[in-house]
Scaffold this active site. Structure first.
Site, short mmCIF file in Angstrom:
data_model
loop_
_atom_site.label_atom_id
_atom_site.label_comp_id
_atom_site.label_asym_id
_atom_site.label_seq_id
_atom_site.Cartn_x
_atom_site.Cartn_y
_atom_site.Cartn_z
N GLY A 120 3.19 -2.17 -6.99
CA GLY A 120 4.12 -2.95 -7.78
C GLY A 120 3.61 -4.37 -7.99
O GLY A 120 4.07 -5.09 -8.87
N ASP A 239 7.06 -1.67 5.20
CA ASP A 239 6.96 -0.66 4.13
C ASP A 239 6.04 0.48 4.57
O ASP A 239 5.09 0.84 3.87
CB ASP A 239 6.42 -1.33 2.85
CG ASP A 239 6.70 -0.50 1.60
OD1 ASP A 239 7.55 0.41 1.66
OD2 ASP A 239 6.06 -0.75 0.57
#
Ligand SMILES: Nc1ncnc2c1ncn2[C@@H]1O[C@H](COP(=O)(O)OP(=O)(O)OP(=O)(O)O)[C@@H](O)[C@H]1O
Length: 671
Positions: A120, A239
């Site tokens: 991202g 994450d």
């Protein structure tokens, strides 16, 4: 029913006392807003879906405030990374403008080669050394990985990517690729790092979307030891997922070595200066991570700590082993909430029914960890002992780190067995609806309660109370029957109420606002009707309320900034009704929201001087507002109780200890 108070005794105890020994398996609502950044399907979606109604009383020229703006977004947010190749999205930092050659400081010159991946935030390419450097590894390697983030990119608005800072502190940490150079070139922030091989997601995908037990057990033990080393440096990754574990380059001696990449969501669990654990907090509209693998605490917006990395690792391992997680496939604005609800509603036994026992044990341990608990890494590694031949030197994944940790294993096991006996399981049990009653210490006061009251009997009780000098202090509803608590200590001078089939009936409320009554308690029944109590004699100077389908934390946050405090709230079915007032006498407020009774959060807030001032629950979630008073007068002792029946006998015991019901609601807990 009337009961008079007697006896004055001042005790100093905070107690959280469920009637039933609580353990949990919940379901959920309003967890992670599906928004922010991420690859593929989830990119850039907003939260939405929570704007049914807001009414506001203004002192002076009247107005009606609407909308929810002004909340600070976290540094980075990532929505579910579907296990598909990233969808090609052209955005800032497109390949066309990337520099063809890269030299940063005194680095060798690298020529841009094939693309290795895209997240991202960054794009990663092979950098092929064309001049400078003589060796064959590290910065001199023939091929390195170049991670580009555009200077105008979302993660770089205030300078170099946050990940750079993290790498500066963590460079050289076991299990992380080495960063050799960093710098700016052609509008990009560029990291030069060791080039690695395929991700675990790639490996899983090219193995018919299934890995063997031995392989996953090796991944488990090595990933645990990598996380241990990262945690030892004071950071959590934030994450953990198959896409962020990479193997070394194929055909090299490192091809079976596991690495953890992407530190863009890493955060400190331990403060750098003081070495203290960071403070607990919950911001229910803040989500960081990847929906599929995020811990339930991350969905609920709790400050990240070591337990969250391990919970995400548990989901990662089960995914690699079974090929699927039960919460895959949700779509739409409510996806984060539905995924979290499913995570909470799936017991470790159900999730791991087709996995070997260590996986369930691992999941149970990590989902029952406290916020600041130190993981027992060697115990966690030892769970997989039987799936791996530790004496062999050949494994599908190298487990060097785990073998080192294993040397300490014997001692830790004994320690853990003792500690484990005492540990309360926080995420086990069956979903249940119960009465949640909250008691405050007060000086001698007359208090009275009625429960199982049908609509037509309400008036009689309220009028009788008034005759005796009592006003309604809190109300609740269960099975469309009302519970009302009246007492002599409200400070109110006049009171009106309305029972309406309309949930928080706007016209009536506005009429009463005109007469200077303010909402002091509300209750919604499952049939959607609501009982609204409005009083004179409150300190409030302005009031506003909102009805929403998901817990409206964003609106609450906005109103906090405008000087309002939550003064009452309720739920009807899945609808929340929140009332906020100016001049409520609170210095600060916080929210605890969970799919079960948030025992740990409430205790942590109590320790910081907060006391529960409003509570409400739907069938899925329980919400508590805790407040710190403006005036630091006497410490108010507070207890809570969870009971399947209205706590009529328990209330009398509390009265004997000068504890009086201050809030009550009926809804989501666990038994
Ligand atoms: N050192 C490396 N060697 C080889 N490939 C890499 C390396 N670092 C990253 N990659 C590849 O590039 C992809 C994107 O990298 P990374 O996850 O660091 O980017 P990101 O934009 O921060 O990602 P996210 O959106 O998950 O935050 C990784 O999934 C991986 O496939």
């Amino acid at each position: 029913m009337q009961v008079l108070r007697g006896g004055i005794r001042q005790s100093k105890r905070i107690n959280d006392n469920p009637e039933s020994s609580a353990s949990l398996v919940p379901t959920a609502r309003n967890a992670a807003p599906n928004r922010g950044r991420g690859r593929g399907r989830g990119r850039g979606r907003g939260r939405g879906g929570m704007n049914p109604e807001e009414n506001q009383k203004l002192v002076g020229p009247s107005a009606c405030g609407r909308g929810c703006n002004g909340i600070n977004l976290p540094v980075r947010q990532v929505v579910e990374n579907s296990a598909e190749k990233p969808v090609a999205v052209k955005e800032e930092g497109s390949t066309s403008s990337l520099p063809e050659r890269v030299q940063l400081g005194n680095s060798p010159v690298y020529k841009l080669d094939r693309k290795l991946g895209k997240g991202g935030f960054g794009q990663v390419f092979v950098g092929r050394r064309i001049s400078g450097g003589t060796g064959c590894s590290g910065p001199d390697a023939f091929e390195v990985a170049l991670k580009f983030e555009h200077q105008n990119g979302k993660g770089c608005s205030s300078g170099p990517p946050y990940e750079w800072q993290v790498y500066s502190t963590l460079n050289g940490c076991y299990g992380l690729p080495l960063v050799h150079y960093k710098g700016q070139l052609g509008g990009y922030y560029i990291l030069v790092m060791d080039m690695l091989g395929p991700s675990l997601w790639d490996v899983w995908n090219s193995n018919n979307q299934m890995l063997t037990e031995e392989m996953v057990a090796c991944i488990a033990v090595e990933a645990i030891s990598i996380l241990e080393q990262l945690h030892l440096k004071g950071f959590v990754h934030g994450d953990v997922k198959p896409e962020n574990f990479l193997l070394g380059q194929p055909g090299t001696s490192k091809e079976k070595t596991l690495y953890l990449v992407d530190l863009g969501l890493a955060s400190r669990w331990k403060e750098a200066a003081s070495a203290r654990h960071v403070d607990y907090d919950q911001k229910p509209d803040v989500f960081r991570g990847t929906v599929r693998y995020a811990s339930v605490h991350a969905h609920l917006g709790r400050t990240g700590s070591r337990r969250d990395d391990l919970e995400s690792l548990a989901y990662t391992l089960i995914f690699l082993l079974r090929g699927k997680l039960p919460w895959q496939g949700y779509i739409g604005e409510n996806k984060g909430f539905l995924v979290c609800k499913k995570k909470m509603g799936t017991s470790p036994a159900a999730l791991c029914s087709l996995c070997p026992p260590p996986f369930q044990q691992f999941l149970e341990i990590v989902t029952n960890m406290k916020f600041d608990e130190e993981p027992n890494y060697s115990k966690l590694i030892s769970l997989f002992h039987n799936s791996i031949d530790f004496n062999s030197s050949i494994h599908p994944i190298q487990i060097d780190g785990a073998i080192k940790v294993g040397q300490k294993r014997e001692r830790s096991l004994t320690e853990l067995e003792d500690g484990e006996q005492l540990k309360k399981k926080v995420r086990l049990g069956s979903p249940a609806s119960q009465w949640i009653s909250i008691y405050n210490s007060r000086t001698l006061m007359k208090q009275r309660y009625h429960f199982n009251v049908i609509d037509s009997r309400l008036n009689q009780h309220v009028e009788k109370g008034k005759e005796d000098g009592l006003y309604v202090s809190c109300v609740a509803s269960s099975s469309n029957l009302w519970a009302i608590v009246m007492d002599a200590g409200t400070g109110f001078t006049s009171q009106v109420y309305e029972l309406s089939p309309i949930f928080l009936h706007k016209e009536w409320i506005m009429e009463q606002w005109e007469k200077n009554y303010y909402i002091t308690s509300v209750a919604g029944a499952c049939n959607g009707s609501a009982l609204v109590i409005m009083s004179k004699g409150t300190p409030y100077t302005q009031q506003s309320y909102k009805v929403t389908d998901v817990f409206p934390f964003k609106w609450i946050n906005k109103k906090w900034k405008e000087g309002f405090s939550v003064t009452s709230m309720t739920a009807a079915g899945n609808k929340w009704g929140i009332v906020m007032s100016r001049n409520a006498g609170y210095r600060l407020q916080v929210v605890e929201l969970d799919f079960l009774y948030p025992s740990e959060g409430i205790h942590r807030r109590w320790e910081k001087g907060f006391r529960i001032t409003s509570a409400a629950a739907t069938e899925d979630q329980a919400a508590f507002i805790l407040s710190a008073p403006k005036r630091k007068s006497q410490d108010v002792m507070q207890e809570t109780l969870r009971t399947s029946a209205f706590p009529s006998t328990q209330v009398k015991d509390k009265w004997l200890k000068n504890l009086y019901i201050s809030s009550i609601c009926y809804g989501r807990t666990v038994s």
